[in-house]
Scaffold this motif. Sequence first.
Motif, short mmCIF file in Angstrom:
data_model
loop_
_atom_site.label_atom_id
_atom_site.label_comp_id
_atom_site.label_asym_id
_atom_site.label_seq_id
_atom_site.Cartn_x
_atom_site.Cartn_y
_atom_site.Cartn_z
N ASN A 9 0.75 -1.20 0.06
CA ASN A 9 -0.19 0.02 -0.01
C ASN A 9 1.12 1.26 0.03
O ASN A 9 1.56 1.51 0.96
CB ASN A 9 -0.88 -0.10 1.28
N LYS A 11 -0.17 4.15 -0.09
CA LYS A 11 -0.56 5.48 0.25
C LYS A 11 -0.42 6.53 -0.73
O LYS A 11 -0.62 6.62 -2.03
CB LYS A 11 -0.19 5.71 1.81
N HIS A 96 -9.37 0.77 5.25
CA HIS A 96 -8.20 1.03 6.01
C HIS A 96 -8.32 1.95 7.11
O HIS A 96 -9.15 2.63 7.04
CB HIS A 96 -7.16 1.76 4.87
N GLU A 98 -7.07 4.30 8.17
CA GLU A 98 -6.80 6.00 8.00
C GLU A 98 -7.96 6.23 7.43
O GLU A 98 -8.56 7.59 7.67
CB GLU A 98 -5.53 5.83 7.02
N GLU A 168 -5.23 -5.36 10.72
CA GLU A 168 -4.42 -4.38 10.89
C GLU A 168 -4.54 -3.70 12.22
O GLU A 168 -5.21 -2.59 12.41
CB GLU A 168 -4.19 -3.24 9.71
N ALA A 172 -0.34 -0.51 15.31
CA ALA A 172 1.05 -0.99 14.76
C ALA A 172 1.31 -0.38 13.23
O ALA A 172 2.22 -0.81 12.63
CB ALA A 172 0.76 -2.38 14.60
N ILE A 173 0.39 0.37 12.81
CA ILE A 173 0.45 0.96 11.39
C ILE A 173 1.23 2.18 11.48
O ILE A 173 1.11 3.21 12.22
CB ILE A 173 -0.93 1.25 10.70
N GLY A 174 2.26 2.03 10.96
CA GLY A 174 3.37 3.09 10.48
C GLY A 174 4.02 3.65 11.85
O GLY A 174 4.54 4.61 12.16
N GLY A 211 -1.10 -6.95 8.66
CA GLY A 211 -0.54 -5.72 8.41
C GLY A 211 -0.51 -4.72 9.62
O GLY A 211 -1.24 -4.70 10.56
N GLY A 212 1.25 -3.93 9.66
CA GLY A 212 1.15 -2.99 10.72
C GLY A 212 2.71 -3.25 11.13
O GLY A 212 3.32 -4.22 11.52
N SER A 213 3.46 -2.29 10.36
CA SER A 213 4.89 -2.28 10.48
C SER A 213 5.58 -3.58 10.05
O SER A 213 6.61 -4.24 10.74
CB SER A 213 5.26 -1.80 11.93
N VAL A 214 4.90 -4.36 8.98
CA VAL A 214 5.66 -5.59 8.42
C VAL A 214 6.86 -5.18 7.72
O VAL A 214 6.99 -4.09 7.20
CB VAL A 214 4.99 -6.25 7.57
N LEU A 232 -0.35 -7.15 4.54
CA LEU A 232 -0.61 -5.59 3.89
C LEU A 232 0.75 -4.73 4.37
O LEU A 232 0.62 -4.48 5.60
CB LEU A 232 -1.91 -5.22 4.32
N VAL A 233 1.58 -4.17 3.46
CA VAL A 233 2.51 -3.54 3.81
C VAL A 233 2.70 -2.30 3.49
O VAL A 233 2.18 -1.76 2.28
CB VAL A 233 3.88 -4.30 2.90
N GLY A 234 2.87 -1.19 4.32
CA GLY A 234 2.80 0.02 3.83
C GLY A 234 4.08 0.77 3.56
O GLY A 234 4.64 0.38 2.64
N GLY A 235 4.79 1.14 4.77
CA GLY A 235 5.87 1.95 4.44
C GLY A 235 7.05 1.12 3.75
O GLY A 235 7.77 1.67 3.08
C1 PEP Z 1 -0.80 0.00 5.98
O1 PEP Z 1 -0.54 1.19 5.92
O2 PEP Z 1 -1.65 -0.94 5.75
C2 PEP Z 1 0.54 -0.52 6.96
C3 PEP Z 1 0.30 -1.63 7.39
O3 PEP Z 1 1.42 0.42 7.05
P1 PEP Z 1 2.73 0.11 7.66
O4 PEP Z 1 3.31 -1.27 7.17
O5 PEP Z 1 3.59 1.38 7.34
O6 PEP Z 1 2.58 0.00 9.34
#
Ligand code: PEP
Length: 251
Positions: A9, A11, A96, A98, A168, A172-174, A211-214, A232-235
């Motif tokens: 993701n 974003k 999501h 957010e 998620e 833990a997200i971001g 998902g969450g800081s993977v 589900l991977v963000g950053g």
């Molecule tokens: C996300 O935005 O769905 C997410 C999991 O972000 P992050 O990996 O940066 O925590």
Amino acid sequence: MRSKLVAGNWKMHGSRAAISDLLAALKAELPSEPRVDIAVFPSAVYLADTRSLLSGSPVAIGAQNVCEKPGEGAYTGEVSAQMLADIGCRYVIVGHSERRAMYGESSELVASKVKCVLDAGLLPILCVGESEADRDAGRTLEVVAEQIQAVFDLLPVSELASLIVAYEPVWAIGTGKTATPAQAQEVHAFIRGLVAERSTELAAGIRILYGGSVKAANAAELFSQADIDGGLVGGASLNAQEFSAICRAAE
Ligand code: PEP
């Protein structure tokens, strides 16, 4: 056997130049025939560019959001599920945290989006998860159950074969704080159990992502849990080496 999925993701990040560089690096890093499903989720304005840049690659594209209204209409600024299908999307992230927190999306609205995505023949990734306050208050499972129940209230189990769930935890997200594999597995097993109350067949097949800081350093342990079917991977998805390492961990 459920195939694993790693979804990146992006974003509201990127530019045409940055996306071109990121995808070139990603294509160089990833195996030509990965043994897991991989998808990236650019901003809607870059979906077409991303699709062209990924031509011939096994990496699919998905959208980060969708309109909750079916068909076409006077919904200024919105993007329909049919439009996303038309442009070549395979997946759509729905609900999501957010969007729930910053744009006031209720579980009922999110369920309407899930329906539109399914009706358009796409795969919704339904995000659920508790805030830090919910977890501290011991309400994690209750919150997750409420978010999933809204989808069960709107859609019969027979229509949910393509549903993907992403657990998620909001805290833990971001943040760099990852749920421990045991914490994540507990909630994933709970979600699969909720689905099993409606259909054991659906429960056996549904993919539940974490998902969450993977990141590359924690992905393998998370993905080895019995009920975690990918991430589900963000950053970390904005870094080709890190994201491809996460994909390899899923293999
Ligand atoms: C996300 O935005 O769905 C997410 C999991 O972000 P992050 O990996 O940066 O925590």
